[in-house]
Write an enzyme that holds these catalytic residues in place. Sequence first.
Site, PDB file in Angstrom:
ATOM      1  N   ASP A 177     -52.572  13.742 -44.660  1.00 49.19           N
ATOM      2  CA  ASP A 177     -53.074  14.972 -43.328  1.00 49.19           C
ATOM      3  C   ASP A 177     -53.981  15.443 -43.995  1.00 49.19           C
ATOM      4  OD1 ASP A 177     -50.550  14.644 -42.434  1.00 49.19           O
ATOM      5  OD2 ASP A 177     -49.787  16.482 -42.214  1.00 49.19           O
ATOM      6  N   ALA A 178     -54.273  16.154 -45.273  1.00 51.75           N
ATOM      7  CA  ALA A 178     -56.011  15.881 -46.000  1.00 51.75           C
ATOM      8  C   ALA A 178     -56.718  15.750 -45.092  1.00 51.75           C
ATOM      9  CB  ALA A 178     -56.131  16.567 -47.187  1.00 51.75           C
ATOM     10  N   GLU A 179     -56.754  13.906 -45.709  1.00 54.65           N
ATOM     11  CA  GLU A 179     -57.799  12.779 -45.220  1.00 54.65           C
ATOM     12  C   GLU A 179     -57.820  12.781 -43.752  1.00 54.65           C
ATOM     13  OE1 GLU A 179     -57.934   8.952 -47.618  1.00 54.65           O
ATOM     14  OE2 GLU A 179     -56.231   9.789 -48.466  1.00 54.65           O
TER      15      GLU A 179
ATOM     16  N   SER B 299     -36.805  12.139  -7.598  1.00 55.50           N
ATOM     17  CA  SER B 299     -35.308  12.153  -8.460  1.00 55.50           C
ATOM     18  C   SER B 299     -34.852  11.086  -8.434  1.00 55.50           C
ATOM     19  CB  SER B 299     -34.972  13.760  -8.296  1.00 55.50           C
ATOM     20  OG  SER B 299     -34.568  14.027  -6.473  1.00 55.50           O
TER      21      SER B 299
ATOM     22  N   GLU C 272     -31.536   4.398 -20.957  1.00 51.47           N
ATOM     23  CA  GLU C 272     -32.225   5.226 -21.459  1.00 51.47           C
ATOM     24  C   GLU C 272     -31.242   6.778 -21.048  1.00 51.47           C
ATOM     25  OE1 GLU C 272     -36.353   5.864 -18.839  1.00 51.47           O
ATOM     26  OE2 GLU C 272     -36.251   3.364 -19.255  1.00 51.47           O
TER      27      GLU C 272
ATOM     28  N   LYS D  33     -31.634  10.435 -20.689  1.00 49.88           N
ATOM     29  CA  LYS D  33     -31.765  11.010 -20.005  1.00 49.88           C
ATOM     30  C   LYS D  33     -32.397  12.532 -20.508  1.00 49.88           C
ATOM     31  CE  LYS D  33     -31.829  12.976 -15.517  1.00 49.88           C
ATOM     32  NZ  LYS D  33     -31.975  14.634 -15.516  1.00 49.88           N
TER      33      LYS D  33
ATOM     34  N   ASP E  20     -33.995  16.017 -21.403  1.00 51.52           N
ATOM     35  CA  ASP E  20     -34.120  16.905 -20.839  1.00 51.52           C
ATOM     36  C   ASP E  20     -35.140  18.114 -21.235  1.00 51.52           C
ATOM     37  OD1 ASP E  20     -33.154  19.222 -19.124  1.00 51.52           O
ATOM     38  OD2 ASP E  20     -31.469  19.753 -20.713  1.00 51.52           O
TER      39      ASP E  20
ATOM     40  N   TYR F  99     -41.433   6.814 -19.474  1.00 52.96           N
ATOM     41  CA  TYR F  99     -40.674   6.264 -18.484  1.00 52.96           C
ATOM     42  C   TYR F  99     -41.013   5.477 -17.808  1.00 52.96           C
ATOM     43  CZ  TYR F  99     -39.366  11.211 -17.024  1.00 52.96           C
ATOM     44  OH  TYR F  99     -39.540  11.737 -16.675  1.00 52.96           O
TER      45      TYR F  99
ATOM     46  N   LYS G  78     -31.622   1.916 -14.851  1.00 53.62           N
ATOM     47  CA  LYS G  78     -32.393   1.785 -13.992  1.00 53.62           C
ATOM     48  C   LYS G  78     -32.223  -0.338 -14.326  1.00 53.62           C
ATOM     49  CE  LYS G  78     -35.385   4.700 -15.172  1.00 53.62           C
ATOM     50  NZ  LYS G  78     -37.280   5.173 -16.657  1.00 53.62           N
TER      51      LYS G  78
ATOM     52  N   LYS H 136     -24.497  11.845 -16.066  1.00 47.56           N
ATOM     53  CA  LYS H 136     -24.369  13.546 -16.832  1.00 47.56           C
ATOM     54  C   LYS H 136     -23.492  13.385 -17.078  1.00 47.56           C
ATOM     55  CE  LYS H 136     -27.248  16.290 -14.513  1.00 47.56           C
ATOM     56  NZ  LYS H 136     -28.125  16.761 -14.454  1.00 47.56           N
TER      57      LYS H 136
ATOM     58  N   CYS I  20     -25.042  52.097 -41.091  1.00 47.54           N
ATOM     59  CA  CYS I  20     -24.635  50.234 -41.886  1.00 47.54           C
ATOM     60  C   CYS I  20     -23.163  49.820 -41.793  1.00 47.54           C
ATOM     61  CB  CYS I  20     -25.697  49.651 -42.710  1.00 47.54           C
ATOM     62  SG  CYS I  20     -25.405  48.519 -43.639  1.00 47.54           S
TER      63      CYS I  20
ATOM     64  N   CYS J 248     -22.423  49.016 -45.467  1.00 51.54           N
ATOM     65  CA  CYS J 248     -22.896  50.370 -46.597  1.00 51.54           C
ATOM     66  C   CYS J 248     -22.895  52.247 -46.329  1.00 51.54           C
ATOM     67  CB  CYS J 248     -24.284  50.240 -47.070  1.00 51.54           C
ATOM     68  SG  CYS J 248     -25.800  50.978 -46.362  1.00 51.54           S
TER      69      CYS J 248
ATOM     70  N   CYS K 170     -31.161  48.745 -40.989  1.00 50.99           N
ATOM     71  CA  CYS K 170     -30.236  49.736 -41.944  1.00 50.99           C
ATOM     72  C   CYS K 170     -31.949  49.750 -42.926  1.00 50.99           C
ATOM     73  CB  CYS K 170     -29.351  48.592 -42.572  1.00 50.99           C
ATOM     74  SG  CYS K 170     -28.709  49.337 -44.737  1.00 50.99           S
TER      75      CYS K 170
ATOM     76  N   CYS L 193     -28.661  48.232 -49.538  1.00 48.50           N
ATOM     77  CA  CYS L 193     -27.679  48.007 -49.477  1.00 48.50           C
ATOM     78  C   CYS L 193     -27.525  46.932 -49.804  1.00 48.50           C
ATOM     79  CB  CYS L 193     -27.411  47.915 -47.823  1.00 48.50           C
ATOM     80  SG  CYS L 193     -26.373  46.911 -46.678  1.00 48.50           S
TER      81      CYS L 193
HETATM   82  S1  IVH Z   1     -36.868   7.875 -14.322  1.00 49.75           S
HETATM   83  C1  IVH Z   1     -37.216   6.821  -9.820  1.00 49.75           C
HETATM   84  N1  IVH Z   1     -36.063   7.447 -16.685  1.00 49.75           N
HETATM   85  O1  IVH Z   1     -35.149  12.886 -15.155  1.00 49.75           O
HETATM   86  C2  IVH Z   1     -37.007   7.243 -11.561  1.00 49.75           C
HETATM   87  N2  IVH Z   1     -36.079  10.250 -15.449  1.00 49.75           N
HETATM   88  O2  IVH Z   1     -33.723  13.730 -12.578  1.00 49.75           O
HETATM   89  C3  IVH Z   1     -37.952   8.827 -11.915  1.00 49.75           C
HETATM   90  N3  IVH Z   1     -35.705  12.385 -16.745  1.00 49.75           N
HETATM   91  O3  IVH Z   1     -38.077  14.231 -12.425  1.00 49.75           O
HETATM   92  C4  IVH Z   1     -37.694   9.060 -13.358  1.00 49.75           C
HETATM   93  N4  IVH Z   1     -35.587  11.121 -18.201  1.00 49.75           N
HETATM   94  O4  IVH Z   1     -37.826  15.059 -15.304  1.00 49.75           O
HETATM   95  C5  IVH Z   1     -36.441   9.168 -15.187  1.00 49.75           C
HETATM   96  N5  IVH Z   1     -35.690   8.164 -19.414  1.00 49.75           N
HETATM   97  C6  IVH Z   1     -35.611   8.903 -17.835  1.00 49.75           C
HETATM   98  C7  IVH Z   1     -35.328  10.273 -17.457  1.00 49.75           C
HETATM   99  C8  IVH Z   1     -35.696  10.649 -16.779  1.00 49.75           C
HETATM  100  C9  IVH Z   1     -35.556  12.660 -17.955  1.00 49.75           C
HETATM  101  C10 IVH Z   1     -36.674  12.879 -15.968  1.00 49.75           C
HETATM  102  C11 IVH Z   1     -36.698  13.025 -14.931  1.00 49.75           C
HETATM  103  C12 IVH Z   1     -37.195  13.830 -13.261  1.00 49.75           C
HETATM  104  C13 IVH Z   1     -34.769  13.920 -12.563  1.00 49.75           C
HETATM  105  C14 IVH Z   1     -34.688  12.979 -12.612  1.00 49.75           C
END
Ligand code: IVH
Length: 670
Positions: A35-37, A84, A115, A117, A119, A229, A293, A317, A411, A414, A429, A434
Site C-alpha cells: 500500500d505504501a508503494e 426490473s 447469480e 441478487k 442488495d 452484471y 437468467k 427472493k 447506573c 453502580c 454513567c 463503576c
Molecule cells: S439483472 C433486466 N442481476 O435487482 C435485468 N439485477 O429487481 C436487470 N440486482 O434493478 C437486472 N443483483 O438493481 C440483475 N445479479 C443481478 C442483480 C440485479 C441485484 C438488482 C438490480 C435491479 C433489481 C431488479
Amino acid sequence: MIEPSQVQTRIDLLSDQLREHNYRYYILDDPLISDAEYDRLMRELQELETQFPALVRPDSPTMRVGSAPQAEFGTLEHRTPMLSLANAMNIEELREFDQRVRKILAVETVEYVAEPKLDGLGVELIYENGVFLAGATRGDGITGENITANLKTIQGLPLRLRDSEKPVPKLLEVRGEVFLRHADFQKLNANRESQNESLFANPRNAAAGSLRQLDSRITAQRPLQINLYAAGRIEEYPFNSHWEFMQTLPKWGFPVNGQIRICHGIEEAIQYYNKMESARETLPYDIDGIVIKVNDLVAQEELGIRSRSPRWAIAGKFKARQETTVVVSIEASVGRTGAITPVANLKPVQLGGVVVARATLHNQDEINRKDVRVGDTVLIQRAGDVIPEVVKVILENRPDETIPYKIPEVCPVCGGTVMRLEDEAKHYCQNISCSAQVVGRIEHFASKNAMDIDGMGPKLIEQLVAKKLIHTVADLYYLSKDDLAGLERMAEKSAENILDAIQASRGRDLWRFIHALGIRNVGEHASKLLANHFHSFEALAQATTDSLVEIHEIGPIAAAAIVAFFSETHNHELLENLNAGGVKPETPPMTMVTDDRFLGKIFVFTGKLEQFTRESAQGMVETRGGKTAGSVSKRTDYVVAGPGAGSKLAKAESLGVKVLSEDAFLALLD
Ligand code: IVH
C-alpha cells in the site's frame, strides 16, 4: 526545469502503473506492491498534476478523491431502459418460470446463469472508447440521476478499460450494483454514532445515502463496492451468451461477483437457490435472493420483455429476515466508556437461521421515535447482520397499561449518576469507579499518552480487577509486591518493574493526569489547554462552565462534562484516594515561548515521521503557541509530511497549503 513533454510521459507511465496495480488489487485480488508503494506512486502523480493542471486527464487514477459539491444532480437518460425483475417468492414459482420459458422456446431444458441478487443500488456506467464517461442511478428506468462524480470515487470502478482478446467496444454501457460490505457498514455506523450522527438502518440505505451525496468528497470516504452484471447499449455486441459476457467483464477491468454459476436446467438453479440461502449468513455483504437468467442471447431475444421486466430472467427472493416477537424487558447495558445502551430482551425467535433473544434499541431518541415499550409486539430485523434491531412496534397488539421506557437516572451497575449531556445521543454513567467501566478506564489511565505506566496493559489490569485487587485507578497506588507476585506469569523482577513504573507516574505532568481521568470530551489537547490555563488541579476542580468556555478552544460540551465530572461524589472520593496514594501531578512552569512563526498557526503532521515522534512534534508546536490538527483544511497553515504521506498531502497540495519536509520543519524550529 522538466520539459512538458517529459512530464506527459511520466504522467502516462504513472497512470498506467497505478491502473495496473488497481486492477491487480480489485479484480485479481493479487497485489504486486505494498500500500505504501502504491501511495508513493499516487503522490508523485498528484504532485505532477498539481504543477501541470493542463495535463490532468478525466480518467486519471487520482480522480477518486471527489470534487466540489454540486447544487443538484443532473439527469441522464438511459439509452435502453433499465428494467426490473419479476419475483419468484418460492421454489414453486421458480419452476413455473422455467415452464413458461421452455414453452416459449419449445425446448426440453434451458441453460441458466444463476447469480446472487445483490442488495444495493442499481447503476449504469457508460464508457466511450474505453474511458469512463458518465454514470447514473436507475431512476424510473428511463431517466436516472447523473452521479458520475460520485461513481468515480469508487475504488473498484475502472476509469479506463483494459483491452483483452476481445477489444473494448467503442460504446459500452454496463449495469451493476453499488453496495457496502457488512464490516464497512458497521464501521461507518460506529463512527456516526460517536459523532452523534443518525445511523443508517442497513447497508443498502448507507450505500444509497453515500451515492446520493452532492459532495463527492464525502462519497470518496465511504468504502463502496461495485459488481457489474448486465449490459446496456453496446455497439457491435460481441457475445453469444450472458456467461461469455460475464467472463469478459473482469478482463476489461470490471469487478463481478464471485458466486456466479452456470446451471443446466431449473433443478440445478434451485440447488443454487438453496445453497445461496444458507450461504447468505456467511457472505460479507447483503443479498436478498438470487437472479436466474437465460444464458443464450438469441433465446433472450426470442423471449423478449413483458411490461417492465424481461421474460428471460427472474429474481428468486429469500424469506425475509424480519420476524415479530414480544419485548419481555428492557435493560440498560453499561459499556466500558460508561455509555448506556438500552437493549430489549425478546421472546426468542428464529431469524435467518439463528435464534434471536436480544435487540439493540440504540439510545433514548431511538426508543422515543419508535416508542418501544415492555410488553410490545415488535418487528425485528437483522440489519447488516450481527446485532438485530427493532424496526417498529405493532401498535395493534399493544397491551393495556404499558408505559414509555426511560433510561434509568442511576447506573444499573453502580448506582452512580446517569447523565445525557447536550448534543450527545447516549446517556453515560458519570461514576468513574463503576465496575462496568473499570478495566477500560484503568487501561486509559495507564496508557502512553496519559499516566504512561509501563507494563500496565489490559491483560494485567483484567487480572487485577478479577482478583479484586483494584477497583479504581487510585487502587494502583496501593498495590504491594505481594499482590503482584501472586498473579499468573509474574516473576519477582516484573513485579518490581511494575511497581517502579507506578512510582514514576506519581509525579507526571498535570496535563497527563487530567487526560488520564478520562473526562468525556476532554482529550489530550484539551487537557494541555486546561493544565496551561489553571496550573493546578484544585483550580480546575473549582471551575465553572462560564469560566471554562472562556478558554480558547474549550467548547460548551467539554465545559459541561468537566463540571459534571467534579460534581459527582464518587469522583471526589477517587481524587482524594489518588492524592493520599501519593499522586501529585507536577505543573511545569509555563513553557510557552510564543514565537511569531508559530503563534496561532495550524500544523498537520502526516506520513511516517522519521526524525521525531508525532507527539513530540506536536508538543514543539504547542509550546511555541501554535496549534495542531488531525485533518487538512483551508485553515491549515503547514502540513509536515514524512515518507508515505498520502491523502492529507494530496489535500494540502490541492488547497495550496504549504508543505514542509521534516528537515524544513526542524529548520523552522531553529
Ligand atoms: S439483472 C433486466 N442481476 O435487482 C435485468 N439485477 O429487481 C436487470 N440486482 O434493478 C437486472 N443483483 O438493481 C440483475 N445479479 C443481478 C442483480 C440485479 C441485484 C438488482 C438490480 C435491479 C433489481 C431488479
